[in-house]
Design an enzyme around this catalytic site. Structure first.
Site, PDB file in Angstrom:
ATOM      1  CG  ASP A  97      -2.296   1.011   0.778  1.00 42.83           C
ATOM      2  OD1 ASP A  97      -2.196   2.075   1.302  1.00 42.83           O
ATOM      3  OD2 ASP A  97      -3.582  -0.078   1.205  1.00 42.83           O
ATOM      4  CE1 TYR A 110     -14.866   2.699  -6.596  1.00 42.71           C
ATOM      5  CE2 TYR A 110     -17.933   2.631  -6.503  1.00 42.71           C
ATOM      6  CZ  TYR A 110     -16.575   2.126  -5.871  1.00 42.71           C
ATOM      7  OH  TYR A 110     -16.428   1.107  -5.428  1.00 42.71           O
TER       8      TYR A 110
END
Ligand code: NAD
Ligand code: SER
Length: 321
Positions: free
Chosen positions: A37, A145
Site C-alpha cells: 500500500d 467511480y
C-alpha cells in the site's frame, strides 16, 4: 492452489485489504501473502508477514515486487471509491484504470497467473431496474467511480478472451465491518452508524431515511472473494463482474435494528451530495449467476450482522453494549 503460489495484495491497508490479508495468510501461510500500500497497514498486517510500500501507479516498482517475491496472484484493491472519486474525477480515473492496466499487462507478459479485481454495484445507473437488479441489464453508471468499474469489467473480460488472463471479479455491495474503517464510499454510513451508536447514542445520516441499498457483512465478502478465486476456471463463466448479494436496508431500518440492542439510540438525517449517488444505485441485487456458477450463498442478514457488529465493535472500542 499449489504451495508455490505467492499472493500480492495491492491496497492492503484499506477496509477490505486489512481483513483479506489476514484471511489469505491464514489460508496460504504468512510468507506467501505480501501486503502492499501507499501507507502502512494495521499492526496485525504489518507484524504477521511481508509488507512493501507501493504506489501502484509506479509500474516498475510493481514489477520489482512481483519479481522479488515470485508473485503469481494479485488482488488489486487500490482505488478511489464513489464519494471521493466524484470530488477528484480525473485522478480517480487515472488511479482506477492505470492500476488495472499495470496488473493486466504484467499478467499478459506472463509475470502473474491470476488476478482478483473488485467491481461494484456502482456499475448500475438510473436506467437499471432497481429491485432485484439482474446480472445482465442496462448499465449506464452516472458516477466516475461507476464508469471506471464498468470499463474495468470490460477490460478484465477482454484480457481473458484475448490473452487468456485469468481475471475474477465481484460487484460488491456496500461492505460493513468492525475491524477497519471505510475509505470514502457512499455506503460508509452503514459503518459510521455503529461507531456513533456505541460512542454517542446518536447518528446523523448523510443518506435519507428510506434510501435502500444492497449491503454485505465483511465475513461474507471475504468468503465470496476467496471462493471465487478458488473455484475451478471452468465454473467462472462471467469474467467482468459477478452480482453479489447479502442484504438490503435503509438508514431507518438499520437504526431500528440497532435500537433492539441500544433502545436510546437516535438518528436524524442530513442528506448531502452522496444522496444523488445512492439514488442512482440498485435497492437489491439478484445474484443467481454467482449462486449457480460457483455455489455462492451469503450467511449474514441484517439481524445477524447487527448483533455481531455491536458485540465486536463494542469490545474494540471498549464501550459497554
Ligand atoms: P479503501 O479506500 O478502504 O482502501 C484502498 C486502499 O488503497 C487504501 O489503503 C489506500 O491507501 C490504497 N491506495 C490508494 N492509492 C494507492 C496507490 N496509488 N498505490 C497503492 N495503494 C493505494 O477501499 P476498500 O473499501 O478496501 O475497497 C477496495 C476495493 O474494493 C476498491 O476497488 C473498491 O472500489 C472495491 N469496493 C469496495 C466496496 C466497499 O464497500 N468497501 C464496495 C464495492 C467495491
Ligand atoms: N461501497 C462502495 C461505495 O460506496 C460501493 O462500491 O463507493
Amino acid at each position: 492452489m499449489p504451495q508455490t503460489d505467492t499472493i500480492l495484495v495491492i491496497g492492503s491497508s484499506g477496509q477490505i485489504g486489512t481483513e483479506l490479508v489476514m484471511n489469505l495468510r491464514e489460508q496460504f501461510g504468512s510468507s506467501h501473502v505480501v501486503a502492499s500500500d501507499l501507507k502502512d497497514a494495521a499492526p496485525e498486517v504489518m507484524e504477521s508477514g511481508p509488507f512493501e510500500t507501493l504506489d501502484v501507479l509506479d509500474r516498475q516498482r510493481l514489477h520489482e515486487i512481483i519479481s522479488k517475491y515470485k508473485v503469481t496472484q494479485v488482488y488489486l484493491l487500490a482505488a478511489l471509491l464513489s464519494a471521493t472519486a466524484e470530488q477528484n474525477p480525473m485522478f480517480a480515473w487515472k488511479l482506477n484504470m492505470e492500476s488495472l492496466f499495470h496488473v493486466l499487462e504484467l499478467a499478459r507478459e506472463g509475470h502473474i497467473k491470476k488476478i482478483y479485481w473488485p467491481s461494484s454495484i456502482a456499475v448500475f445507473g438510473l436506467t437499471t431496474p432497481r429491485d432485484n437488479t439482474p446480472q445482465f441489464t442496462s448499465i449506464e453508471p452516472s458516477t466516475i467511480y461507476g464508469i471506471s468499474k464498468q470499463a474495468g469489467e470490460r477490460w478484465c473480460e477482454w484480457y481473458y478472451k484475448k490473452y487468456g488472463v485469468d481475471t475474477r471479479s465481484l460487484r460488491y455491495p456496500g461492505l460493513i465491518g468492525w475491524k477497519s474503517a471505510p475509505g470514502g464510499g457512499t455506503t460508509d454510513y452503514a459503518v459510521h452508524i455503529f461507531h456513533e451508536a456505541l460512542k454517542n447514542n446518536q447518528y446523523t445520516s448523510f443518506l435519507s431515511e428510506n434510501t435502500m441499498l444492497p449491503m454485505m457483512y465483511m465475513p461474507d465478502a471475504i468468503r465470496a472473494t476467496l471462493e471465487i478465486m478458488d473455484a475451478p476456471a471452468e465454473q467462472i463463466r462471467i469474467r467482468g463482474g459477478y452480482n453479489l448479494a447479502g442484504m438490503s436496508f435503509s438508514p431507518a431500518e438499520i437504526a431500528a435494528e440497532i435500537r433492539k440492542h441500544r433502545p436510546d439510540f437516535k438518528i436524524d438525517y442530513a442528506p448531502d451530495f452522496r444522496q444523488q449517488i445512492a439514488d442512482s444505485w440498485p435497492r437489491s441485487i439478484d445474484d443467481s449467476e454467482a449462486r449457480n456458477h460457483w455455489n455462492w450463498k451469503p450467511e449474514f442478514d441484517l439481524d445477524k450482522m447487527t448483533s455481531d457488529m455491536l458485540i465486536n465493535l463494542s469490545k474494540k472500542l471498549t464501550v459497554k453494549l
